[in-house]
Write a protein that holds these residues in place. Structure first.
Motif, PDB file in Angstrom:
ATOM      1  N   GLY A 486       0.796  -1.219   0.000  1.00 42.28           N
ATOM      2  CA  GLY A 486       0.000   0.000   0.000  1.00 42.28           C
ATOM      3  C   GLY A 486       0.822   1.259   0.000  1.00 42.28           C
ATOM      4  N   GLY A 487       2.130   1.151  -0.309  1.00 39.68           N
ATOM      5  CA  GLY A 487       2.990   2.328  -0.380  1.00 39.68           C
ATOM      6  C   GLY A 487       3.507   2.797   0.971  1.00 39.68           C
ATOM      7  N   LEU A 488       3.335   1.993   2.022  1.00 35.29           N
ATOM      8  CA  LEU A 488       3.825   2.387   3.343  1.00 35.29           C
ATOM      9  C   LEU A 488       5.343   2.287   3.383  1.00 35.29           C
ATOM     10  CD1 LEU A 488       1.281   0.544   5.689  1.00 35.29           C
ATOM     11  CD2 LEU A 488       1.103   2.811   4.665  1.00 35.29           C
ATOM     12  N   SER A 489       5.970   3.278   4.014  1.00 33.07           N
ATOM     13  CA  SER A 489       7.431   3.321   4.072  1.00 33.07           C
ATOM     14  C   SER A 489       7.871   3.764   5.462  1.00 33.07           C
ATOM     15  CB  SER A 489       7.969   4.290   3.006  1.00 33.07           C
ATOM     16  OG  SER A 489       9.372   4.410   3.105  1.00 33.07           O
ATOM     17  N   VAL A 490       8.909   3.098   5.968  1.00 32.93           N
ATOM     18  CA  VAL A 490       9.467   3.431   7.285  1.00 32.93           C
ATOM     19  C   VAL A 490      10.902   3.889   7.066  1.00 32.93           C
ATOM     20  CG1 VAL A 490      10.071   2.569   9.575  1.00 32.93           C
ATOM     21  CG2 VAL A 490       7.999   1.741   8.434  1.00 32.93           C
ATOM     22  N   PRO A 491      11.212   5.175   7.314  1.00 33.73           N
ATOM     23  CA  PRO A 491      12.572   5.673   7.080  1.00 33.73           C
ATOM     24  C   PRO A 491      13.610   4.937   7.924  1.00 33.73           C
ATOM     25  CG  PRO A 491      11.037   7.479   7.335  1.00 33.73           C
ATOM     26  CD  PRO A 491      10.291   6.234   7.714  1.00 33.73           C
ATOM     27  N   ALA A 492      14.832   5.036   7.493  1.00 32.37           N
ATOM     28  CA  ALA A 492      15.941   4.419   8.227  1.00 32.37           C
ATOM     29  C   ALA A 492      15.993   4.943   9.657  1.00 32.37           C
ATOM     30  CB  ALA A 492      17.259   4.713   7.502  1.00 32.37           C
ATOM     31  N   TYR A 493      16.281   4.039  10.589  1.00 30.86           N
ATOM     32  CA  TYR A 493      16.497   4.328  12.017  1.00 30.86           C
ATOM     33  C   TYR A 493      15.247   4.840  12.745  1.00 30.86           C
ATOM     34  CZ  TYR A 493      21.318   3.955  10.435  1.00 30.86           C
ATOM     35  OH  TYR A 493      22.495   3.504   9.871  1.00 30.86           O
ATOM     36  N   SER A 494      14.073   4.628  12.155  1.00 32.92           N
ATOM     37  CA  SER A 494      12.835   5.031  12.824  1.00 32.92           C
ATOM     38  C   SER A 494      12.611   4.189  14.077  1.00 32.92           C
ATOM     39  CB  SER A 494      11.635   4.861  11.896  1.00 32.92           C
ATOM     40  OG  SER A 494      11.681   5.776  10.824  1.00 32.92           O
ATOM     41  N   MET A 495      11.906   4.787  15.038  1.00 38.04           N
ATOM     42  CA  MET A 495      11.463   4.085  16.235  1.00 38.04           C
ATOM     43  C   MET A 495       9.982   3.721  16.084  1.00 38.04           C
ATOM     44  SD  MET A 495      13.615   3.436  18.603  1.00 38.04           S
ATOM     45  CE  MET A 495      15.367   3.748  18.899  1.00 38.04           C
ATOM     46  N   PRO A 496       9.564   2.585  16.643  1.00 37.84           N
ATOM     47  CA  PRO A 496       8.157   2.177  16.505  1.00 37.84           C
ATOM     48  C   PRO A 496       7.216   3.182  17.170  1.00 37.84           C
ATOM     49  CG  PRO A 496       9.512   0.366  17.345  1.00 37.84           C
ATOM     50  CD  PRO A 496      10.362   1.602  17.382  1.00 37.84           C
ATOM     51  N   ASP A 497       5.987   3.205  16.667  1.00 37.06           N
ATOM     52  CA  ASP A 497       4.937   3.983  17.321  1.00 37.06           C
ATOM     53  C   ASP A 497       4.462   3.252  18.568  1.00 37.06           C
ATOM     54  OD1 ASP A 497       2.927   6.096  17.425  1.00 37.06           O
ATOM     55  OD2 ASP A 497       1.499   4.520  16.921  1.00 37.06           O
ATOM     56  N   TRP A 498       4.350   1.932  18.473  1.00 35.97           N
ATOM     57  CA  TRP A 498       3.994   1.110  19.619  1.00 35.97           C
ATOM     58  C   TRP A 498       4.519  -0.295  19.413  1.00 35.97           C
ATOM     59  CZ3 TRP A 498       0.086  -2.812  19.104  1.00 35.97           C
ATOM     60  CH2 TRP A 498      -0.638  -2.795  17.896  1.00 35.97           C
ATOM     61  N   VAL A 499       4.501  -1.076  20.486  1.00 35.41           N
ATOM     62  CA  VAL A 499       5.025  -2.433  20.456  1.00 35.41           C
ATOM     63  C   VAL A 499       3.899  -3.388  20.844  1.00 35.41           C
ATOM     64  CG1 VAL A 499       6.723  -4.038  21.405  1.00 35.41           C
ATOM     65  CG2 VAL A 499       7.332  -1.634  21.045  1.00 35.41           C
ATOM     66  N   ALA A 531      10.733   9.007  17.564  1.00 35.12           N
ATOM     67  CA  ALA A 531      12.135   9.163  17.975  1.00 35.12           C
ATOM     68  C   ALA A 531      12.271  10.081  19.182  1.00 35.12           C
ATOM     69  CB  ALA A 531      12.956   9.720  16.805  1.00 35.12           C
ATOM     70  N   TYR A 532      11.431  11.094  19.262  1.00 35.52           N
ATOM     71  CA  TYR A 532      11.560  12.080  20.343  1.00 35.52           C
ATOM     72  C   TYR A 532      11.143  11.482  21.687  1.00 35.52           C
ATOM     73  CZ  TYR A 532      11.660  14.872  16.082  1.00 35.52           C
ATOM     74  OH  TYR A 532      11.968  15.364  14.840  1.00 35.52           O
ATOM     75  N   TRP A 533      10.162  10.594  21.661  1.00 37.58           N
ATOM     76  CA  TRP A 533       9.799   9.903  22.892  1.00 37.58           C
ATOM     77  C   TRP A 533      10.947   9.004  23.362  1.00 37.58           C
ATOM     78  CZ3 TRP A 533       6.181  12.603  24.694  1.00 37.58           C
ATOM     79  CH2 TRP A 533       5.085  13.017  23.949  1.00 37.58           C
ATOM     80  N   PHE A 534      11.637   8.386  22.402  1.00 32.40           N
ATOM     81  CA  PHE A 534      12.791   7.563  22.767  1.00 32.40           C
ATOM     82  C   PHE A 534      13.849   8.396  23.476  1.00 32.40           C
ATOM     83  CE2 PHE A 534      16.955   5.680  21.758  1.00 32.40           C
ATOM     84  CZ  PHE A 534      16.788   4.441  22.352  1.00 32.40           C
ATOM     85  N   LEU A 535      14.071   9.628  23.007  1.00 32.37           N
ATOM     86  CA  LEU A 535      15.048  10.512  23.660  1.00 32.37           C
ATOM     87  C   LEU A 535      14.632  10.848  25.082  1.00 32.37           C
ATOM     88  CD1 LEU A 535      17.713  11.734  22.561  1.00 32.37           C
ATOM     89  CD2 LEU A 535      16.271  10.713  20.809  1.00 32.37           C
ATOM     90  N   LEU A 536      13.321  10.995  25.320  1.00 29.66           N
ATOM     91  CA  LEU A 536      12.841  11.226  26.684  1.00 29.66           C
ATOM     92  C   LEU A 536      13.127  10.027  27.578  1.00 29.66           C
ATOM     93  CD1 LEU A 536       9.392  13.056  26.332  1.00 29.66           C
ATOM     94  CD2 LEU A 536      11.439  13.904  27.451  1.00 29.66           C
ATOM     95  N   LEU A 537      13.006   8.817  27.031  1.00 33.52           N
ATOM     96  CA  LEU A 537      13.339   7.619  27.807  1.00 33.52           C
ATOM     97  C   LEU A 537      14.826   7.605  28.172  1.00 33.52           C
ATOM     98  CD1 LEU A 537      11.330   4.794  25.984  1.00 33.52           C
ATOM     99  CD2 LEU A 537      11.048   5.518  28.350  1.00 33.52           C
ATOM    100  N   VAL A 538      15.667   7.949  27.224  1.00 34.68           N
ATOM    101  CA  VAL A 538      17.108   7.980  27.484  1.00 34.68           C
ATOM    102  C   VAL A 538      17.425   8.987  28.584  1.00 34.68           C
ATOM    103  CG1 VAL A 538      19.364   8.542  26.493  1.00 34.68           C
ATOM    104  CG2 VAL A 538      17.710   7.194  25.169  1.00 34.68           C
ATOM    105  N   GLN A 539      16.823  10.171  28.475  1.00 39.63           N
ATOM    106  CA  GLN A 539      17.052  11.187  29.507  1.00 39.63           C
ATOM    107  C   GLN A 539      16.605  10.683  30.874  1.00 39.63           C
ATOM    108  OE1 GLN A 539      14.194  14.317  29.903  1.00 39.63           O
ATOM    109  NE2 GLN A 539      15.761  15.872  30.209  1.00 39.63           N
ATOM    110  N   ALA A 540      15.437  10.035  30.944  1.00 44.73           N
ATOM    111  CA  ALA A 540      14.920   9.559  32.225  1.00 44.73           C
ATOM    112  C   ALA A 540      15.837   8.502  32.825  1.00 44.73           C
ATOM    113  CB  ALA A 540      13.514   9.000  32.037  1.00 44.73           C
ATOM    114  N   ALA A 541      16.339   7.592  32.006  1.00 46.41           N
ATOM    115  CA  ALA A 541      17.221   6.545  32.521  1.00 46.41           C
ATOM    116  C   ALA A 541      18.492   7.140  33.101  1.00 46.41           C
ATOM    117  CB  ALA A 541      17.553   5.558  31.406  1.00 46.41           C
ATOM    118  N   ILE A 542      19.061   8.112  32.404  1.00 48.37           N
ATOM    119  CA  ILE A 542      20.300   8.732  32.880  1.00 48.37           C
ATOM    120  C   ILE A 542      20.046   9.562  34.132  1.00 48.37           C
ATOM    121  CG2 ILE A 542      22.036  10.476  32.274  1.00 48.37           C
ATOM    122  CD1 ILE A 542      21.982   9.306  29.431  1.00 48.37           C
TER     123      ILE A 542
END
Length: 823
Positions: A486-499, A531-542
């Motif tokens: 259906g033409g869906l594309s996921v750019p390189a190094y993308s983070m999932p929306d949900w798991v 990706a931005y939510w992933f950065l928030l997780l990294v900040q919280a862990a540190i």
């Protein structure tokens, strides 16, 4: 608000004891600003327990750990119950003790209080305290019997802090003419106190004893000497004022052997300023001097009552002397103290209460919190922080209290929504290898945005957050785009929306899991925020770890083992942004169409979009700070530059001035520049939480949000709409799959409540308090039926027991109170 679920009874406190002239409860010094409620026992005897309970609950709220009260009725009629029905009488005292324990308060019972009740019952009113202090009189014998009854009954009670013999029994010592039948001397007082202390210690080996004396008059020693020389006239002024050694001599005389704790009562001295003290009714200069006297006499000091006029006709008055004394009580060697009058019924001009003197109540709460913290951490403080009694302090305290109530509600939900590895709930089986936190009951998905926002709350361990980071790093797309039907594309190094619970990555909001990625109805590219939510997780862990070198730790990815900083940087760059402005855009063509962020995934927008741009700003600042922390100055500078570029572009791109109201600018922020050109309440509030706007523009947006709230329709029981309910920039989205007044198209949501409160608080704290109060009230009422909800409307509610709906509002308000709002 108590935690949900069963609680275990706390062990009783140890008995108070003395070490090195200081009071200790167990291994820690006992320091606190408690309260005096003179008629507390009277209220239980006379059936007014309700007002007593309120006063005790409020005392607990300001951090008091003990209550001082009259342990003898304040009138002879109530005292008659002691003789006619001793069992019922003590049952009332037991009920008072139970109420105190319920609110984690200890008791300082003043056994004889002012002595007048006993004198009246003994039918010796003309002789006054002279009768009480004279051995063998009916009043004296009644005092002995009463003390025996009380002390023998409660000598093993751990919730009695210590015994106080009376209150201000020294106030007329040596003052009246010897010809007056009520006259008594300091010698008589001293002998009486010694006898009562001996009796108490004979009955009770557990508790200390205090006299309950007030402050000696400034001429007390000279009055005493005049009496000893045979003075036969009333000994009023002009008597010479006492020197400091003479003052100390009187304190020692009136606190004889057997009195373990010295007692004084303090107030602004005014005309009664001692010779050895500079008169200043704004500074509590008496305190350090009486502390010195107590130290010289090798006994701890109890300021059994302190106060000044704090209200007039129900209006709070400034009380600089009280503020200064409470400030002094924060230091390491400060004594135990109690405010003079707490929520008395009826109130006087000296009565402190949450209702009529909220500024002083907050100051007391602040001082007690500081004292508790220094004691618990064994910190020595010589210069305590200044206390402030302001409207802002009261408002901030109320905001903090409400946010803490929400945080308390989040704790049982946190346990309920956690699904451990291989844990099962209904048809869900967690095969991800790490704990999952479901957004709400029956949710089939594990949303990255929810986890990132929850990670900011401090309620989760660094180990748990790192587990999610490892999971997401493993699922991050590799260096080449993914192509789907259906033409869906996921750019390189993308983070999932949900798991999905089976551990597969879901890139699109309508993905069904198990590798199926949706139809393209929500865009052909993944949402522009993962990706931005992933950065928030990294900040919280540190932040939780307190160690930035986690950035250098290696994590497994589809590309092999990579350091976390590289995974984070790749993720940040996976979402394309405008090179000139740094802003995030979504397209209007099928090839570049995408959801702008997770909580607008049913809405189609085009052009530059506000919320993902704010998230990109936040993520760039996070990377700048983290790279700086590991001494990578080049990358830190690059990401700081991106953050500044975005910040500089926000106003020109999204801000719409609305003119002035009451001489002050107002304005709004658009959600998108092409399709979706509506006012975005949630993103506007988040921009103010991030302090992403110049202060004048931020205040203009805050004022407008306040006006929208007060106009009605923006909130429903505290829950918040994404758009204003009406107006040129309000109503409903022009392109969305949600029906009007449902979901993201006019539904009222819980997670942004705190953002709105923080935003409005910048210019109108009372309105922010009202929003949070409405929200917490609605949650309490609907807990049994499923609240907190993810969203609700006037007709329906969705997503029961939504963890984010309590944790996110609590975190955002508490964070703001330690940052921008605190200033």
């Amino acid at each position: 608000m108590a935690l949900l679920g069963a609680s275990t009874a706390a062990a009783p406190p140890p008995f108070l004891h003395i070490e090195n002239n200081a009071l200790y409860l167990g291994d820690l010094p006992f320091r606190n600003i408690g309260v005096t409620i003179p008629d507390l026992f009277d209220r239980f005897l006379s059936g007014h327990e309700s007002s007593a309970e309120t006063a005790l609950a409020d005392a607990e709220t300001v951090g008091a750990r003990f209550v001082r009260c009259a342990a003898v009725p304040l009138n002879a009629t109530l005292f008659s119950q002691f003789r006619s029905d001793p069992k019922g009488y003590f049952a009332k005292f037991d009920a008072m003790q139970a109420a105190l324990q319920k609110h984690h308060l200890l008791l300082v019972p003043s056994l004889l209080w002012d002595g007048q009740t006993l004198v009246q019952v003994a039918q010796q009113p003309a002789e006054g305290l002279h009768a009480l202090f004279t051995a063998g009189t009916p009043a004296y014998q009644l005092a002995k019997a009463y003390i025996a009854g009380m002390v023998s009954r409660y000598h093993n009670d751990h919730y009695i802090l210590f015994w106080e013999i009376g209150s201000d029994l020294d106030r007329e010592a040596d003052l009246l003419s010897p010809n007056d039948p009520a006259a008594y001397s300091s010698d008589q007082l001293s002998a009486f106190l010694a006898q009562m202390a001996q009796q108490i210690h004979g009955l009770d080996k557990n508790h200390l004893v205090c006299s309950g004396n007030g402050m000696p008059r400034p001429d007390a020693w000279n009055l005493y000497e005049a009496r000893r020389r045979g003075l036969t006239q009333p000994a009023g002024p002009p008597q010479p004022l006492d020197t400091l050694p003479q003052f100390q001599e009187m304190v020692a005389l009136r606190n004889p052997n057997g009195i373990d704790i010295l007692s004084v009562h303090l107030a602004p001295p005014g005309e009664a300023t001692p010779l050895w003290l500079t008169r200043d009714d704004t500074q509590a200069l008496t305190l350090p001097w009486v502390q010195r006297v107590a130290l010289d006499l090798h006994r701890p000091l109890f300021v059994g009552a302190f106060g000044q006029a704090v209200q007039s006709k129900g209006v709070e008055q400034s009380a600089p002397w009280m503020l200064n004394l409470m400030q002094r009580l924060q230091i390491t060697d400060a004594p135990l103290a109690a405010v003079q009058d707490w929520e008395s019924d009826p109130p006087t001009n000296f009565t402190l209460s949450w209702q009529t003197t909220p500024k002083l109540a907050v100051a007391m709460k602040t001082a007690n919190a500081f004292i508790a913290d220094t004691v618990a951490r064994h910190v020595l403080v010589a210069l305590p922080p200044e206390l402030f009694a302001t409207e802002i302090a009261v408002a901030n305290d109320r905001l903090h209290t409400l946010a803490t109530q929400l945080q308390t509600l989040a704790l049982p939900l946190l346990r309920a929504m956690r699904l451990p590895p291989n844990g099962k709930r209904g048809t869900l089986l967690n095969r991800t290898g790490t704990d999952l936190l479901l957004p709400y009951d029956q949710s089939p998905r594990f949303r990255v945005a929810d986890l990132a926002l929850l990670a900011q709350t401090g309620l989760l361990s660094s180990k748990e957050i790192e587990g999610w980071i490892r999971l997401l790093a493993r699922l991050q797309n590799g260096g080449s785009p993914l192509r789907f039907a259906g033409g869906l594309s996921v750019p390189a190094y993308s983070m999932p929306d949900w798991v999905a619970p089976d551990g597969t990555a879901c890139w699109f909001p309508d993905s069904k899991g198990g590798g199926e990625q949706g139809t393209g109805a929500f865009g052909h590219l993944p949402p522009a925020d993962g990706a931005y939510w992933f950065l928030l997780l990294v900040q919280a862990a540190i932040t939780q770890r307190g160690e930035p070198n986690l950035l250098r730790a290696r994590f497994a990815t589809s590309q092999g083992s990579l350091p976390l900083w590289q995974i984070a940087e790749n993720a940040f760059n996976s979402i394309e942004a405008d090179k000139t402005t740094g802003l995030v855009a979504v397209g209007g063509t099928p090839e570049d169409a995408r959801v702008d962020w997770v909580f607008a995934d049913h809405v189609q927008k085009a052009g530059f979009c506000l919320m993902p741009s704010l998230l990109r700003l936040q993520a760039a600042q996070i990377l700048a700070n983290l790279f700086s922390a590991i001494d990578d100055a080049v990358r830190a500078r690059d990401y700081q530059s991106i953050a500044e570029r975005i910040r500089a572009s926000l106003v020109s791109t999204f801000y719409v001035p609305l003119g002035q109201v009451n001489g002050q600018d107002t304005g709004l922020l658009l959600s998108a520049t092409r399709r979706g050109r509506k006012e975005d309440v949630w993103a506007s509030a988040y921009a103010l939480v991030l302090q992403a706007l110049p202060s004048d523009i931020g205040n203009a947006v805050a004022r407008h949000l306040d006006q929208l709230y007060k106009a009605g329709g923006l909130t429903l029981q505290g829950y918040v709409r994404a758009l204003p309910p009406s107006g040129s920039y309000g109503g409903y989205w022009e392109a969305t799959t949600d029906a009007p007044d449902e979901g993201e198209n006019g539904g009222y949501w819980g997670f942004p409540v705190g953002w709105l409160a923080v935003a409005i608080a910048q210019t109108d704290r009372p309105a922010a308090i009202q929003i949070l109060q409405q929200y917490t009230d609605s949650l309490e009422k609907e807990l049994s039926s499923g609240a907190p909800w993810e969203w609700r409307s006037g007709k329906a509610a969705f997503g029961s027991r939504c963890l984010l709906s309590v944790a996110c509002p609590a975190e955002s308000v508490l964070e703001a109170l330690t940052g921008s709002l605190a200033n």
